[in-house]
Enzyme design. Sequence first.
Site, PDB file in Angstrom:
ATOM      1  N   HIS A  14     -19.144  52.531  73.428  1.00 33.75           N
ATOM      2  CA  HIS A  14     -20.086  51.742  72.670  1.00 33.75           C
ATOM      3  C   HIS A  14     -20.709  50.699  73.736  1.00 33.75           C
ATOM      4  CE1 HIS A  14     -21.897  49.801  68.950  1.00 33.75           C
ATOM      5  NE2 HIS A  14     -22.730  49.547  69.960  1.00 33.75           N
ATOM      6  N   HIS A  16     -24.882  50.059  75.489  1.00 26.93           N
ATOM      7  CA  HIS A  16     -26.560  50.568  75.472  1.00 26.93           C
ATOM      8  C   HIS A  16     -26.703  50.215  76.914  1.00 26.93           C
ATOM      9  CE1 HIS A  16     -26.808  50.775  71.218  1.00 26.93           C
ATOM     10  NE2 HIS A  16     -25.735  49.848  71.180  1.00 26.93           N
ATOM     11  N   HIS A 194     -24.353  53.398  64.444  1.00 32.14           N
ATOM     12  CA  HIS A 194     -24.288  52.090  64.132  1.00 32.14           C
ATOM     13  C   HIS A 194     -24.199  51.832  62.538  1.00 32.14           C
ATOM     14  CE1 HIS A 194     -25.217  51.468  68.290  1.00 32.14           C
ATOM     15  NE2 HIS A 194     -25.092  50.283  68.093  1.00 32.14           N
ATOM     16  N   GLU A 197     -22.408  46.839  60.885  1.00 31.39           N
ATOM     17  CA  GLU A 197     -22.361  45.593  61.943  1.00 31.39           C
ATOM     18  C   GLU A 197     -22.921  44.544  61.039  1.00 31.39           C
ATOM     19  OE1 GLU A 197     -25.555  45.962  64.931  1.00 31.39           O
ATOM     20  OE2 GLU A 197     -24.664  44.557  66.328  1.00 31.39           O
ATOM     21  N   ASP A 275     -21.068  46.879  74.027  1.00 29.63           N
ATOM     22  CA  ASP A 275     -22.235  46.891  73.435  1.00 29.63           C
ATOM     23  C   ASP A 275     -23.646  46.708  74.501  1.00 29.63           C
ATOM     24  OD1 ASP A 275     -23.861  47.407  71.443  1.00 29.63           O
ATOM     25  OD2 ASP A 275     -23.505  45.489  70.238  1.00 29.63           O
ATOM     26  N   ASP A 276     -23.811  45.384  74.795  1.00 31.89           N
ATOM     27  CA  ASP A 276     -24.864  44.875  75.639  1.00 31.89           C
ATOM     28  C   ASP A 276     -24.426  43.824  76.693  1.00 31.89           C
ATOM     29  OD1 ASP A 276     -27.315  46.372  74.260  1.00 31.89           O
ATOM     30  OD2 ASP A 276     -26.342  45.403  72.751  1.00 31.89           O
TER      31      ASP A 276
HETATM   32  N1  ADE Z   1     -29.360  48.101  70.184  1.00 30.02           N
HETATM   33  C1  ADE Z   1     -28.518  47.382  71.428  1.00 30.02           C
HETATM   34  N2  ADE Z   1     -27.568  46.984  70.932  1.00 30.02           N
HETATM   35  C2  ADE Z   1     -27.381  46.964  69.591  1.00 30.02           C
HETATM   36  C3  ADE Z   1     -26.721  46.660  68.618  1.00 30.02           C
HETATM   37  N3  ADE Z   1     -25.739  45.796  68.714  1.00 30.02           N
HETATM   38  N4  ADE Z   1     -27.018  46.992  67.315  1.00 30.02           N
HETATM   39  C4  ADE Z   1     -28.052  47.837  67.055  1.00 30.02           C
HETATM   40  N5  ADE Z   1     -28.941  48.125  67.818  1.00 30.02           N
HETATM   41  C5  ADE Z   1     -28.739  47.750  69.202  1.00 30.02           C
HETATM   42 ZN    ZN Z   2     -24.607  48.851  69.722  1.00 36.36          ZN
END
Ligand code: ADE
Ligand code: ZN
Length: 315
Positions: A14, A16, A194, A197, A275-276
Site C-alpha cells: 500500500h 501511492h 481503499h 479508512e 501509504d504516502d
Molecule cells: N490517495 C493517496 N493516499 C490516500 C489515502 N490514504 N486514502 C485515500 N486516497 C489516497
Molecule cells: Zn492509500
Amino acid sequence: MPEWLNALPKAELHLHLEGSLEPELLFALAERNQIALPWADVETLRAAYAFNNLQEFLDLYYAGANVLRTEQDFYDLTWAYLQRCKVQNVIHVEPFFDPQTHTDRGIPFEVVLRGIQQALVDGEKQLGISHGLILSFLRHLPEEEAFKTLEQAMPFREAFIGVGLDSSEKGFPPRLFERVFAKARSEGLHAVAHAGEEGPPEYIWEALDLLKIKRIDHGVRAIEDERLMQRIIDEQIPLTVCPLSNIKLCVFEHMGQHNILEMLERGVKVTVNSDDPAYFGGYVGENFAALHEHLGMTEAQAKRLAQNSLDARLA
Ligand code: ADE
Ligand code: ZN
C-alpha cells in the site's frame, strides 16, 4: 530503527507513488520544469504537513503532484522510492499510481506509465526488488472517467497486476464503481480498494461483495462490525494497514490507540505499509518502528506482520 526490524524481509502493498514525493525532489522537479510553487522553500512546505482529515491531505497531495510532468520525472520519483525500499529490506512492492491526477493535467498516460515502469524494471535488475503495479481510480470522479482510464490502460495491459480505488472516501462508496471493476476483472486484473479508512464498515462489505476485492486497503474500521471481522478472519482477506498515515490523518488520535496488533492477535491478516511516506513521516521501516515504540510490538509479532505482507502479494 532497531537492526532486527530493518533486517526482516518485507513487502510493501500500500504505497501511492505520488505520495513518496519528498519535498526536496518536489522542489528540484519544479525548478527543472520551471514551475512556480506556492511555498517559499522545503521547510515551509514541510510545515504545511499538518492535517485534520483525509481531504486536507489530498488537497496538498494533488497540488504537489503538479510538478510531475515528464517521463524522467516519474522515473526519478519511482527510483527514489525503490532506493528507500532497498535500505529497509523491502524486497517486493505493489505500488499504486493515480493516472487521472496526471491525464487531467494533460500529461499523456504513456508518459506516466513509461517512467514508472522503467524504474520498476531497473529496480528489479539493479536492486533485486520485484514488483506489481496497480492502477488506481479516483473515486471523487465519476465512474465514466474511470472507464476512460481503464481504456487508456488496456494497450499496456501487461504492465499492471490490478486496479485500486482511492481519494476521498466519505460520500463515494464502492458501489459507484461496480461496473468498471467488473470490466477490469474481466481483463484478468486483480481488484483492491481503499475501504474503512474514514468510511464505515458498510463500505468494506461493498468492496468485498460488489467490487470483489482481493485485499482491503486500510480497513481499520472493520473492527466496528463483528460479523465483518469474522468474515475477514475466516476468509483470511489481507488488510494493508498504514499506521503513521492513520495518525497523521486523525483516524486514531495516538499510535497507542491503533488497533493493528489487536487485529493481528485476533487472526486478521494485517500488513504494515506507508501509504504516502513523504507526507506521513516515514517508510515501511518507520511504520514498524512506531509499532514497536508505541504499542510494544514484539519481535514475533513483527515477523508475523512481515510474513503476512509476503503472503498477501498479488504478483
Ligand atoms: N490517495 C493517496 N493516499 C490516500 C489515502 N490514504 N486514502 C485515500 N486516497 C489516497
Ligand atoms: Zn492509500
